[in-house]
Each structure stands twice: as structure tokens, then as C-alpha cells.
Design an enzyme around this catalytic site. Structure first.
Site, PDB file in Angstrom:
ATOM      1  N   GLY A 132       0.996  -0.949   0.051  1.00  0.00           N
ATOM      2  CA  GLY A 132      -0.480   0.205  -0.297  1.00  0.00           C
ATOM      3  C   GLY A 132       1.082   1.811  -0.135  1.00  0.00           C
ATOM      4  N   CYS A 133       0.393   2.101   0.703  1.00  0.00           N
ATOM      5  CA  CYS A 133       0.944   3.747   0.465  1.00  0.00           C
ATOM      6  C   CYS A 133       2.695   3.630   0.996  1.00  0.00           C
ATOM      7  CB  CYS A 133       0.938   5.010   1.303  1.00  0.00           C
ATOM      8  SG  CYS A 133       1.620   6.715   1.653  1.00  0.00           S
ATOM      9  N   PHE A 134       3.116   3.944   0.370  1.00  0.00           N
ATOM     10  CA  PHE A 134       5.043   3.485   0.711  1.00  0.00           C
ATOM     11  C   PHE A 134       5.055   4.513   2.248  1.00  0.00           C
ATOM     12  CE2 PHE A 134       6.780   5.947  -3.400  1.00  0.00           C
ATOM     13  CZ  PHE A 134       5.893   7.341  -2.723  1.00  0.00           C
ATOM     14  N   TRP A 135       4.538   5.483   1.764  1.00  0.00           N
ATOM     15  CA  TRP A 135       5.614   6.981   3.448  1.00  0.00           C
ATOM     16  C   TRP A 135       5.662   5.206   4.845  1.00  0.00           C
ATOM     17  CZ3 TRP A 135       1.344  10.626   2.304  1.00  0.00           C
ATOM     18  CH2 TRP A 135       2.019  11.650   1.728  1.00  0.00           C
ATOM     19  N   THR A 153       4.816   2.119   5.257  1.00  0.00           N
ATOM     20  CA  THR A 153       5.690   0.585   4.743  1.00  0.00           C
ATOM     21  C   THR A 153       6.965   1.122   4.986  1.00  0.00           C
ATOM     22  OG1 THR A 153       3.555  -0.124   3.811  1.00  0.00           O
ATOM     23  CG2 THR A 153       5.543  -1.148   3.251  1.00  0.00           C
TER      24      THR A 153
END
Ligand code: SME
Length: 343
Positions: free
Chosen positions: A186-189, A191
Site C-alpha cells: 500500500g502507501c509506501f510512506w 511501509t
């Protein structure tokens, strides 16, 4: 076989295992090691065919061997080799004609033994004693064919499983502990932030994986027409954090049954995926997903493929949540704090 010839065979194996231990103690190349092992085994015991098949994606591919030309590809679960791989256990076949689905590379082969080789020693012993419970997926199988019926017994099985352990140790020592894996969650921020906190992760970088155009920008990826997934490149020390553990921690942050959506983020760029640059990681990935699937009634939709492209995201996306502590993150704060506190 009478007691005398059984103990003669056992002694022959002990000598053979000592010889293999010597050249497997400090290996420099896996193919050389498998080739010499196949040669020594073949000529010590005079088998018809002796060799290795290595796991490569969804099939076994022929590796070092001695004997006549053999089949190059064996699908997962097919033949004796594919079944030993699927079931993670040694299979002794007294008469190949009685084994349903046996693959006959040569009409001269009458009996056969196939031994899986794992990344960790003793897994064969564990699978035998724990009711064949799967503990790991093998990276290769050893296949031996005889031109006579009923050639292989428990002595062969036990001694060849010891050989598999020697090869497991050699395999582990050949692989550098510093590894790379690419995880889309999902959103890489969030992760990136979460993965960077794990002990054993050397660095985690936000980027775009497995799309079709060179050098994509965030705006291009955002259109959902480039095929890219927001992905984190993780470089880690496997001696501290084995891949199975890293994946277990990653799985806590995703809903693996949700297709192209994690929390509020919707689109193919937010799909979940595990992209590998080393095919030897595949058995571990498979096994981890198999374990994870037990926790869900819906099928898992985590994409697993080799990495075909990866580009770093723009600088303002790197360490985004450190730069903007109040920024959006789909990963529960409790989970992030739990990891922080365990460091
Ligand atoms: N008989 C094997 C195929 C490999 S050859 O024996 C070399 C099988 O059924 O998997």
C-alpha cells in the site's frame, strides 16, 4: 538385503559422507559443489542416474548430474521429484511403474529415491518425526535412479538425508547475509517507516516497482496506467532478520486478501506484492504465504514475481513520516510503537 550387506552399505555411506564433508566445508560455488557431490555419489554406488533438480519458480530445473540425458523441467507436484518438493519429504520408490505420475526420463530406471534439500539442516528429520508437518520448502531435490527394482531402503534414506544436511550448511555459507527484497504494502510512506524500524533492516527506500516505463514520476504512477506499485526496497542482514521473519513482520501491516486497496488507498499502485531479485528466496516466500493463508478464509492476493524494474521515488517521499510525523499512514500507530519499543 542381509545384515552384512546392509552394514557394508552403511559403512560405504559413512566414508562417502566424510569425503563430501571435506569438500563442502568451505565451498566456493554451488554448482561445483553439486556437480562433485553427484559424481562422487554416482561412482561410489554405481547408480543409473544421480543428480539434482533446483527449484526455479513453479518448476524444478535440471542441475548437476551424472548419467544419461534427463528431463530438464519438472512441474511442482509432478513425478516423484515434484511430489517430494511439494510434500517436503523423502520419497522411496521400490518400483517406478507403481508410482502414479512417475516421469520416465529413461526406460532403464526401475527404482528411485528423491530427497528434498532445505535451507536449514535437520528439516528432513523434523518432517519425518512430526507427522510430515511442513516446516520449510526445499530449494532443491536430490534424485537417484537405479536400474534394479527395490534398490533403496531406510539406510539410503537416512544417509542421504545426512548428505542433504551437509549441503544445506554449504548452501547457507555460500549465500551472503546481506540481501535485498522489494515489498509493496500500500502507501509506501508507512511501509518504509515501519520496515526501517525493524532490527536487521539496513535501509529501506521508497520507490516504484514492476511497471512499464523508465524513470516514472509520482504523478505518472498516480495515474494507475504505468503498472508500477508503490514499493519499498529493503536491504537487510539475514543473519539478524531471516527473510521468513521479515515477511512475518511485513504481513502485520497489510490486508493480504484486499485487491488493489489498503485502507483508504485504492488503485493498482497500492497493490500488495513481494518482488524478489534472488530466485533462491522463492521457496521461503512461498512457505511464508502458505502459513499466512491459514489465518484467512478468503484467498490471498499478494503478488509474487521476480523484480523487473525498480526506481527510487522522489526525495520528498523518502522518510516522509520522519519529515512529517503527522502525515497519513495506514499502518496502526500501535504496531509502529511496538517495533520501536522492541529495538
Ligand atoms: N523420475 C523422475 C524424473 C527425473 S529422472 O528420473 C532423472 C520423477 O518422476 O520425478
Amino acid at each position: 538385503m542381509d545384515t552384512n550387506s546392509a552394514s557394508a552399505k552403511s559403512q560405504q555411506y559413512q566414508l562417502f559422507l566424510q569425503q563430501v564433508s571435506q569438500f563442502a566445508a568451505d565451498p566456493i560455488d554451488l554448482t561445483s559443489l553439486l556437480a562433485n557431490t553427484a559424481a562422487l555419489l554416482h561412482h561410489t554406488f554405481g547408480f543409473w542416474w544421480t543428480g539434482f533438480y533446483r527449484v526455479a519458480g513453479d518448476e524444478l530445473v535440471l542441475s548437476a548430474f551424472q548419467g544419461p540425458v534427463a528431463c530438464t523441467n519438472i512441474p511442482y507436484g509432478k513425478g516423484v521429484c515434484g511430489t517430494a518438493w511439494k510434500e517436503s519429504r523423502t520419497i522411496v520408490v521400490p518400483d517406478v511403474e507403481q508410482f502414479p505420475g512417475h516421469i520416465a526420463c529413461s526406460s532403464q530406471s526401475r527404482s528411485e529415491i528423491v530427497v528434498p534439500i532445505f535451507s536449514t539442516p535437520n528439516t528432513n528429520a523434523l518432517t519425518q518425526s512430526h507427522n510430515n508437518a511442513l516446516t520449510q520448502s526445499p530449494w532443491a531435490v536430490l534424485d537417484i535412479d537405479s536400474a534394479q527394482l527395490n534398490t533403496f531402503d531406510d539406510t539410503d534414506r537416512l544417509c542421504l538425508e545426512q548428505l542433504a544436511d551437509i549441503l544445506s550448511n554449504a548452501y547457507a555459507s555460500l549465500r551472503s547475509p546481506i540481501r535485498d527484497i522489494y515489498l509493496a504494502g500500500g502507501c509506501f510512506w508507512g511501509t518504509q517507516h515501519y520496515l526501517s524500524l525493524l532490527r536487521g533492516v539496513l535501509h529501506a527506500e521508497a520507490g516504484y516497482a514492476n511497471g512499464s516505463i523508465p524513470n516514472p514520476s509520482y504523478e505518472q504512477v498516480y495515474t494507475d496506467s504505468t503498472g508500477y506499485a508503490e514499493t519499498v526496497h529493503v536491504r537487510y542482514d539475514a543473519s539478524v532478520l531471516p527473510l521468513s521473519k521479515l515477511l512475518e513482520m511485513f504481513f502485520k501491516t497489510i490486508d493480504p486478501t484486499s485487491l488493489n486497496r489498503q485502507a483508504h488507498d485504492i488503485g493498482t499502485r497500492y497493490r500488495t506484492g513481494i518482488y524478489f531479485s534472488d530466485p533462491d528466496d522463492l521457496p521461503v516466500i512461498r512457505h511464508s504465504l502458505k502459513k499466512l493463508a491459514n489465518n484467512y478464509s478468503d484467498p490471498l492476493v499478494v503478488e509474487v514475481t521476480p523484480l523487473t524494474a525498480f526506481y527510487l521515488a522522489e526525495e520528498y517521499h523518502q522518510d516522509y513520516l520522519q519529515k512529517h510525523p503527522d502525515g497519513y499512514c495506514h499502518i496502526p500507530l500501535d504496531l509502529i510503537n511496538e517495533v520501536k519499543n522492541s529495538r
